[in-house]
Structures are given as C-alpha cells and as structure tokens.
Design a protein around this motif. Structure first.
Motif, mmCIF file in Angstrom:
data_model
loop_
_atom_site.group_PDB
_atom_site.id
_atom_site.type_symbol
_atom_site.label_atom_id
_atom_site.label_comp_id
_atom_site.label_asym_id
_atom_site.label_seq_id
_atom_site.Cartn_x
_atom_site.Cartn_y
_atom_site.Cartn_z
ATOM 1 N N HIS A 98 0.897 -1.157 0.000
ATOM 2 C CA HIS A 98 0.000 0.000 0.000
ATOM 3 C C HIS A 98 0.937 1.209 0.000
ATOM 4 N N MET A 147 1.013 4.476 2.138
ATOM 5 C CA MET A 147 1.091 4.339 3.597
ATOM 6 C C MET A 147 2.460 4.691 4.152
ATOM 7 N N LEU A 172 2.232 7.072 6.825
ATOM 8 C CA LEU A 172 1.892 6.600 8.168
ATOM 9 C C LEU A 172 3.045 5.845 8.818
ATOM 10 N N VAL A 174 -4.575 4.188 12.354
ATOM 11 C CA VAL A 174 -4.489 4.182 10.890
ATOM 12 C C VAL A 174 -5.739 4.776 10.250
ATOM 13 N N TRP A 175 -6.900 4.251 10.595
ATOM 14 C CA TRP A 175 -8.124 4.727 9.940
ATOM 15 C C TRP A 175 -8.405 6.211 10.213
ATOM 16 N N GLU A 177 -6.109 8.080 7.938
ATOM 17 C CA GLU A 177 -6.473 7.915 6.527
ATOM 18 C C GLU A 177 -7.672 8.788 6.145
ATOM 19 N N ARG A 178 -8.566 9.022 7.090
ATOM 20 C CA ARG A 178 -9.730 9.870 6.795
ATOM 21 C C ARG A 178 -9.330 11.312 6.474
ATOM 22 N N LEU A 234 -6.631 12.037 4.637
ATOM 23 C CA LEU A 234 -5.819 12.057 3.422
ATOM 24 C C LEU A 234 -6.617 12.482 2.193
ATOM 25 N N ILE A 245 -2.032 11.522 -1.266
ATOM 26 C CA ILE A 245 -1.817 10.162 -1.792
ATOM 27 C C ILE A 245 -0.761 10.174 -2.891
ATOM 28 N N TYR A 291 -5.194 0.777 -2.455
ATOM 29 C CA TYR A 291 -5.454 1.895 -1.553
ATOM 30 C C TYR A 291 -6.635 2.688 -2.101
#
Length: 424
Positions: free
Chosen positions: A62, A65, A68, A85-86, A89-90, A92, A97, A120
C-alpha cells in the motif's frame, strides 16, 4: 534505446545460473546475454564486481502508507487500525496520496523493485506517480462495503472510475486490478460483481485473505465456512487471483488454492510485526501453490525493501519449523522474482533473451558482500536494498549509480514531511 551492461555476474534464466557475462538491452527487452558482447549501445554500464539480477516484484503493498510510517507501532492489529491508521487515513486527500505514493516508489526503485501491486484509495494519484517515476505498477482501489448496498454502489463507482483512468492513461507499465479488500469487509454480492467484471474485462484481482485468527473466526460464524471455502463456493477463486497473507490456512484451503491456481503473497515482516502469525509455507510449497513476496505497507513493515523481506522469509520459517533447510535462498529469491511475475502474467522475473528488461545491478564491491562465493545466498542473507546501484525498468534506466533519474527525490522528501507535519 539500447543499453549494454558489461563484465557482471549475471543471474541467468529460471534456474538462476550465475555466469560471467554481458547483457544487451534493445528497446524494452533483453536482446542478448553472453560473454564479451561487442555491440554498440546508447548506454554502456560497467558492472565489474557487481551482480546483474532480475528486478524484484513487490506483489502486495500500500505505497501511500509511507505517510503513516512510524505513526503507531507495537500495537495489536485492530487497535492499530481503529485508533491510529483509519483516523489518519480519513484526513488524506488526493494530493497527499500522490506524494506518499511517489516517496514509496522512490524507496522501491532505490532498493531494486521494478514492479509492484498496490491497493489503496485515490489511486489515480498512485497511477500518476508510477507513470512519472517509470516503475511498473498494478493498481487497485480497495473496495469495502460491509454489506451496505449504498456503500457497495459507491465502491463499484470508484473502481470503474479507476479502470477508466488507467485505460485512458494507456501506459505499457500501468495495469488495473480489481481490489476487494477481504471476505470479512466485502459482501458476497460485491465479491460476485468483482468476479463477473474480472471475467468480462480480463483484468486480474488482488485481495487479503486469512491474515488473522479473528477474521477467520468471523467468516466461519457468518457463513459456516472458512474464508477460502467461502470464496470458492462463490466461484471467486481462479488463477487470476493474487491473495495476500494466507497466514491461517487449513489443509483443505491449501488444497483449494492449489487446485484453482491462486497465488499467495507472503508478507513476513508485516505478519510478524502485527503478531498475526506465521504462514504455513512448507505446506503451501508442498501443494504446489505459487508463492510471491510482498512488503505490505510501510506502516506495518516499516519499509519497502524486498531484499530485506527475502532474508526475513528464510529466517522466519527456519526457526519456526526448526528446519534450517526450509525456505532456502534460491526458493526465496524465486518468490521475489519469478513467482511474482507469474502472478502478474508478466514476461519478467528472469534474465533471458526476449524477456522484458526489468533488471537491477547490485554492487558487490562492499565488505559485507565479499568474498564473492554464493551470489544468491549473498543477496538473500547479506545484502540490503542500499546495495542496489542501478535499476532498469521496461528498458529505461530509472536509477543510475544510486540516483533516481526520473523524479526529484529531494522535493518528494520535503513535500511528504510538510504533509505529515500538517496532518499530525
């Protein structure tokens, strides 16, 4: 364009024969391999004291990532995902990306990866970064519907949007994959849709399976079957499926995977770091399952170094099975090259006449790689990604003498740092 790589130790053919030879590349293919080739070329690379190897294929990662990396370490999988993580990611956005993928791709090129399979979101940015960098990429949008019809329709829309984007890109190096995340996050309806569309479009599929005990338990409770049995009953499993992890597999599941020609992608660093378990490598090999190698994302590895991953595979299974002959260097090297190419139906993974010119040059003029005795063993047990000096993909030199030629590495480093500083 033509390239002549001279005076190297060449890892030649599917049998991994090490020969002293030159390699001549014409266009995007290997034209000749032989001693003292006297051929004019646009570029001549002296590989004296160096190894000319097939490029490595990262069959599961991925790439964005890397944003992260180091965000949350030393945690159980679900706490890691749900609490760290989640939520990140919200935040991003497509621009994030793109830059994350670009940094990940630089890391892969510099450590000898010539092709990668990615899953992803905002994947158009990953496609753009891959095209600019010159790497070979197989890209999927990670589909999750959790049984919700409205969510399923939105995921299908995103997937078809990516398919259209990649087709319009019309690149010989960028391919589309369908990417249902996993049986426990995708409904039977979504999985059936993916199978139908894959058959119709002749595109391949990547998915996570049997990574943790908990997800296996969840599928059993919901459907009365193991994940592989569940997918098989749906008609989902065929030779175009590349399935990541496969840690908690029963003998019956291994039998099904072998019969259907499914590739399992081993991600040892991620599995160990998240405490997921140890893939039953010996049983899979005995059954004849094609096993490729991946790093997973940089948030759970924490790097994208395929050479390091080879060493981890070998050492993990030797100690886990108390068997020093298991996961020998040649078997593991093939996982990182030929087996990955087989999973992608890619004419690469081995240096031979007519194959695609996806090649790396590894500098053996270093203390930890001398004396030169067993080259395959040295790469697996002694080398690391920093020993890669030159990376050639599709007949193009994308890195020479450790410098990536296609993109501005310093700009990418600075940009990613600014993004992460703003997000945290």
């Amino acid at each position: 364009m033509s390239i002549l790589i001279k005076n190297g130790y060449v890892i030649y053919g599917e049998n991994l024969d090490v020969i002293r030879a030159d390699v001549y590349i014409e266009g995007n293919r290997i034209s000749k391999v032989g001693k003292n080739l006297n051929i004019g070329a646009d570029y001549v690379i002296d590989a004296r004291g160096k190894v000319i190897s097939p490029g490595f294929i990262n069959a599961h990662t991925h790439s964005p990532m890397v944003l992260l990396r180091g965000l949350a370490d030393d945690l159980p999988l679900m706490e890691w995902l749900q609490s760290y993580v989640w939520p990140m990611e919200r935040k991003l956005k497509p621009e994030h990306i793109y830059w994350g993928a670009l940094l990940g791709i630089i890391e892969m090129i510099k450590s000898g990866t010539t092709a990668f399979v990615d899953m992803y979101f905002h994947m158009e940015g990953v496609a753009k970064a891959s095209e600019e960098a010159g790497i070979r990429a197989y890209l999927s949008y990670g589909m999750v519907d959790l049984g919700d019809e409205e969510k399923r329709n939105a995921e299908i829309k995103e997937t078809l949007k990516l398919l259209e984007f990649i087709e319009k890109l019309d690149s010989s190096r960028i391919e589309f994959f369908f990417g249902p995340h996993a049986p426990y996050t995708c409904s039977p309806e979504l999985l059936k849709w993916v199978r139908e569309k894959a058959d119709e479009s002749k595109k391949r599929i990547t998915i996570h399976i049997n990574e943790t005990k908990d997800e296996v338990k969840q599928i059993k409770e919901k459907y009365g079957k193991t994940p592989v049995e569940f997918l098989d009953e749906l008609g989902f499993l065929k030779s175009d499926v590349t399935a990541a992890h496969g840690v908690w597999l029963t003998d019956r599941e291994i039998e099904i995977l072998a019969k259907k020609g499914v590739t399992i992608v081993h991600n040892p660093a991620s599995n160990m770091k998240l405490g997921s378990g140890v893939m039953p490598l010996e049983k899979l090999l005995r059954a004849g399952v094609n096993i490729a190698l991946g790093t997973d994302g940089a948030a759970s590895n924490n790097n994208l170094d395929m050479i390091e991953e080879m060493k981890l595979v070998s050492l993990l299974h030797k100690v886990h099975n108390l068997n020093p002959t298991l996961a020998d260097a040649r078997t593991v090297f093939k996982m990182a090259t030929q087996n990955g190419a087989k999973a992608l139906n890619l004419d690469a993974g081995a240096i031979k006449e007519g194959a695609l010119a996806d090649i790396v040059v590894i500098d053996f003029n270093k203390p930890h790689l001398r004396p030169i005795t067993n080259i395959i063993s040295h790469i697996v047990y002694s080398a690391n990604g920093n020993d890669v000096e030159t990376t050639i993909i599709d007949g193009e030199i994308v890195m020479l003498d450790g410098e990536v030629l296609t993109i501005d590495e310093e700009k990418a480093l600075d940009k990613v740092q600014k993004i992460v500083d703003e997000l945290r």
